[in-house]
Design a protein around this motif. Structure first.
Motif, PDB file in Angstrom:
ATOM      1  N   ARG A 269       3.866  -2.362  -0.143  1.00  0.00           N
ATOM      2  CA  ARG A 269       2.734  -2.905   0.060  1.00  0.00           C
ATOM      3  C   ARG A 269       1.589  -2.051   0.344  1.00  0.00           C
ATOM      4  N   LYS A 270       0.620  -2.582  -0.507  1.00  0.00           N
ATOM      5  CA  LYS A 270      -0.967  -1.564  -0.342  1.00  0.00           C
ATOM      6  C   LYS A 270      -0.853  -0.310  -0.789  1.00  0.00           C
TER       7      LYS A 270
ATOM      8  N   THR B  76       3.203  13.458  -8.646  1.00  0.00           N
ATOM      9  CA  THR B  76       3.208  12.165  -8.284  1.00  0.00           C
ATOM     10  C   THR B  76       2.565  12.069  -6.759  1.00  0.00           C
ATOM     11  N   VAL B  77       1.636  11.093  -6.802  1.00  0.00           N
ATOM     12  CA  VAL B  77       1.025  10.869  -5.304  1.00  0.00           C
ATOM     13  C   VAL B  77       1.000   9.483  -5.231  1.00  0.00           C
ATOM     14  N   PHE B  78       1.086   9.152  -3.834  1.00  0.00           N
ATOM     15  CA  PHE B  78       0.885   7.650  -3.348  1.00  0.00           C
ATOM     16  C   PHE B  78      -0.608   7.508  -2.853  1.00  0.00           C
ATOM     17  N   ALA B  79      -1.192   6.472  -3.445  1.00  0.00           N
ATOM     18  CA  ALA B  79      -2.535   5.953  -3.126  1.00  0.00           C
ATOM     19  C   ALA B  79      -2.580   4.656  -2.554  1.00  0.00           C
ATOM     20  N   HIS B  80      -3.646   4.487  -1.510  1.00  0.00           N
ATOM     21  CA  HIS B  80      -3.769   3.388  -0.825  1.00  0.00           C
ATOM     22  C   HIS B  80      -4.469   2.194  -1.802  1.00  0.00           C
ATOM     23  N   ASP B  81      -3.795   1.082  -1.995  1.00  0.00           N
ATOM     24  CA  ASP B  81      -4.717  -0.006  -2.830  1.00  0.00           C
ATOM     25  C   ASP B  81      -4.746  -1.041  -1.884  1.00  0.00           C
ATOM     26  N   ALA B  82      -5.845  -1.230  -1.369  1.00  0.00           N
ATOM     27  CA  ALA B  82      -6.118  -2.243  -0.294  1.00  0.00           C
ATOM     28  C   ALA B  82      -6.159  -3.527  -0.713  1.00  0.00           C
ATOM     29  N   GLN B  83      -6.670  -3.865  -2.046  1.00  0.00           N
ATOM     30  CA  GLN B  83      -6.469  -5.367  -2.657  1.00  0.00           C
ATOM     31  C   GLN B  83      -5.332  -5.605  -3.349  1.00  0.00           C
ATOM     32  N   GLN B  84      -4.663  -4.648  -3.569  1.00  0.00           N
ATOM     33  CA  GLN B  84      -3.350  -4.763  -4.273  1.00  0.00           C
ATOM     34  C   GLN B  84      -3.530  -5.352  -5.927  1.00  0.00           C
ATOM     35  N   GLN B  85      -4.620  -4.567  -6.354  1.00  0.00           N
ATOM     36  CA  GLN B  85      -5.126  -5.150  -7.844  1.00  0.00           C
ATOM     37  C   GLN B  85      -4.268  -4.316  -8.982  1.00  0.00           C
ATOM     38  N   ALA B  86      -3.878  -3.049  -8.452  1.00  0.00           N
ATOM     39  CA  ALA B  86      -3.192  -2.144  -9.344  1.00  0.00           C
ATOM     40  C   ALA B  86      -1.574  -2.813  -9.867  1.00  0.00           C
ATOM     41  N   LYS B  87      -1.370  -2.696 -11.220  1.00  0.00           N
ATOM     42  CA  LYS B  87       0.011  -2.931 -11.765  1.00  0.00           C
ATOM     43  C   LYS B  87       0.561  -1.699 -12.418  1.00  0.00           C
TER      44      LYS B  87
ATOM     45  N   LYS C 110       2.395   9.721   6.369  1.00  0.00           N
ATOM     46  CA  LYS C 110       3.183  10.800   5.879  1.00  0.00           C
ATOM     47  C   LYS C 110       3.047  11.052   4.440  1.00  0.00           C
ATOM     48  N   ASN C 111       3.044  10.124   3.579  1.00  0.00           N
ATOM     49  CA  ASN C 111       2.962  10.007   2.122  1.00  0.00           C
ATOM     50  C   ASN C 111       1.887   9.813   1.447  1.00  0.00           C
ATOM     51  N   VAL C 112       1.157   8.741   2.243  1.00  0.00           N
ATOM     52  CA  VAL C 112      -0.299   8.348   1.321  1.00  0.00           C
ATOM     53  C   VAL C 112      -1.350   9.110   2.042  1.00  0.00           C
ATOM     54  N   LYS C 113      -1.660  10.117   1.014  1.00  0.00           N
ATOM     55  CA  LYS C 113      -2.856  11.029   1.149  1.00  0.00           C
ATOM     56  C   LYS C 113      -4.054  10.831   0.431  1.00  0.00           C
ATOM     57  N   TYR C 114      -3.804   9.699  -0.729  1.00  0.00           N
ATOM     58  CA  TYR C 114      -4.933   9.255  -1.630  1.00  0.00           C
ATOM     59  C   TYR C 114      -5.515   8.110  -1.194  1.00  0.00           C
ATOM     60  N   ASP C 115      -6.567   7.619  -1.944  1.00  0.00           N
ATOM     61  CA  ASP C 115      -7.475   6.356  -1.842  1.00  0.00           C
ATOM     62  C   ASP C 115      -7.509   6.011  -3.406  1.00  0.00           C
ATOM     63  N   MET C 116      -7.295   4.782  -3.688  1.00  0.00           N
ATOM     64  CA  MET C 116      -7.688   4.134  -5.190  1.00  0.00           C
ATOM     65  C   MET C 116      -8.873   3.964  -5.031  1.00  0.00           C
ATOM     66  N   GLU C 117     -10.059   4.617  -5.908  1.00  0.00           N
ATOM     67  CA  GLU C 117     -11.099   4.530  -6.003  1.00  0.00           C
ATOM     68  C   GLU C 117     -11.410   3.348  -6.962  1.00  0.00           C
ATOM     69  N   GLN C 118     -11.087   3.318  -8.214  1.00  0.00           N
ATOM     70  CA  GLN C 118     -11.173   2.001  -9.134  1.00  0.00           C
ATOM     71  C   GLN C 118     -10.080   2.188 -10.299  1.00  0.00           C
ATOM     72  N   ILE C 119      -9.909   1.069 -10.868  1.00  0.00           N
ATOM     73  CA  ILE C 119      -9.053   0.816 -12.007  1.00  0.00           C
ATOM     74  C   ILE C 119     -10.077   1.413 -13.295  1.00  0.00           C
ATOM     75  N   ILE C 120      -9.476   2.359 -13.994  1.00  0.00           N
ATOM     76  CA  ILE C 120     -10.327   2.590 -15.203  1.00  0.00           C
ATOM     77  C   ILE C 120      -9.866   1.508 -16.455  1.00  0.00           C
TER      78      ILE C 120
END
Length: 149
Positions: A22-23, A47-58, A74-84
């Motif tokens: 989730r997210k 492989t990194v784990f990124a926070h996706d606040a709107q859950q838009q990525a698939k 512990k694992n989430v160290k990145y934030d998703m900026e945008q979907i290219i």
């Protein structure tokens, strides 16, 4: 922001390979590393784990991820900026029709039949006369194009 904070900020380009959490999206980032002995570049994956606040990525989307100054967990160290580039539901800019990699979707019903593996009447011909399995999706696409099977 100080110079030290700007130096540690990383923006990476990667492909989403999982969205079951989730997210959070699991993103594979690939870069080229030079082997100095052979003088050849090889791909190296991370492989990194990124926070996706709107859950838009698939799965399959190409995204930009930015390293957080403070890890969210512990694992989430990145934030998703945008979907290219969003995978699927692509519209051809010239014709305006929905398409996948190699063909146009004429209508949604015929594409669902191809995916489900049957005709509208429900008849499915999976075995040829010599017992080998036919490539059902390929034959259905040829029927949609109007070429003989």
């Amino acid at each position: 922001m100080s110079v030290h904070q700007l130096r540690n900020m990383k923006i990476l380009l990667g492909q989403v390979i999982g969205t079951k959490m989730r997210k959070t999206a699991k993103v594979r980032v690939e870069r080229l590393v030079l082997d100095e002995y052979v003088m050849q570049y090889y791909p190296k994956r991370m492989t990194v784990f990124a926070h996706d606040a709107q859950q838009q990525a698939k799965e399959g989307d190409i995204v930009l991820v930015k390293k957080l100054p403070i890890p969210r967990s512990k694992n989430v160290k990145y934030d998703m900026e945008q979907i290219i580039y969003s995978l699927g539901n692509v519209t051809d800019p010239i014709t305006g029709k929905k398409c996948d990699a190699f063909s146009y979707w004429e209508d949604s019903e015929s594409m669902e039949d191809v995916i489900n593996g049957g005709d509208a009447e429900g008849s499915v011909d999976r075995l040829s006369s010599d017992g080998q399995e036919k490539d059902l999706i390929d034959s259905k696409q040829r029927q949609m194009d109007g070429t003989p099977v």
